[in-house]
Design an enzyme around this catalytic site. Sequence first.
Site, PDB file in Angstrom:
ATOM      1  N   CYS A  44     -16.569 -17.402   9.734  1.00  0.00           N
ATOM      2  CA  CYS A  44     -17.404 -17.571   8.531  1.00  0.00           C
ATOM      3  C   CYS A  44     -16.704 -18.307   7.400  1.00  0.00           C
ATOM      4  CB  CYS A  44     -17.817 -16.201   8.020  1.00  0.00           C
ATOM      5  SG  CYS A  44     -16.368 -15.185   7.664  1.00  0.00           S
ATOM      6  N   CYS A  51     -15.452  -9.414  10.925  1.00  0.00           N
ATOM      7  CA  CYS A  51     -14.911  -9.289   9.575  1.00  0.00           C
ATOM      8  C   CYS A  51     -13.579  -8.535   9.560  1.00  0.00           C
ATOM      9  CB  CYS A  51     -15.910  -8.582   8.679  1.00  0.00           C
ATOM     10  SG  CYS A  51     -17.532  -9.367   8.690  1.00  0.00           S
TER      11      CYS A  51
HETATM   12 FE1  FES Z   1     -16.912 -13.397   6.755  1.00  0.00          FE
HETATM   13 FE2  FES Z   1     -17.467 -10.891   6.925  1.00  0.00          FE
HETATM   14  S1  FES Z   1     -18.879 -12.522   6.993  1.00  0.00           S
HETATM   15  S2  FES Z   1     -15.506 -11.789   6.821  1.00  0.00           S
END
Ligand code: FES
Length: 127
Positions: free
Chosen positions: A38, A107
């Site tokens: 992400c 995450c």
């Molecule tokens: Fe990136 Fe959780 S969405 S660390």
Amino acid sequence: MGRMAAYSAAVVEHFEHPRNAGELESPDGEATVANPVCGDRMRVMLRIADGRIAEMRWLTRGCPPAIATSSWTSELVTGWTLAEAEGLTREAIAEGVGGLPQDKLHCSVLAADALRRAIADYRRRAP
Ligand code: FES
């Protein structure tokens, strides 16, 4: 509330009251990692004394689970030996915060990776 309802009580609690967030002046080891999934980022700064983590501080720009796992990990590893901290897996972190939703499992990689790399940075600097 919305999306927060998907998270465990521990995730919500650490997200709302993060522990050990902020800068550490002249850390003995530090690392910044970006999550490949992400792009969220975490910086870990460590104070090491007698082969143990005396203090871990962190700065995380990311989602609620990223903040919560940063906070939870910083409390957990305080007082741990470097070897113990290096052995902390992202699975253990996800489990420790009461589990993460399937699409948020990635995450927990930030805290595990950044901690390991900050220790590696310390080992590189050590005489
Ligand atoms: Fe990136 Fe959780 S969405 S660390």
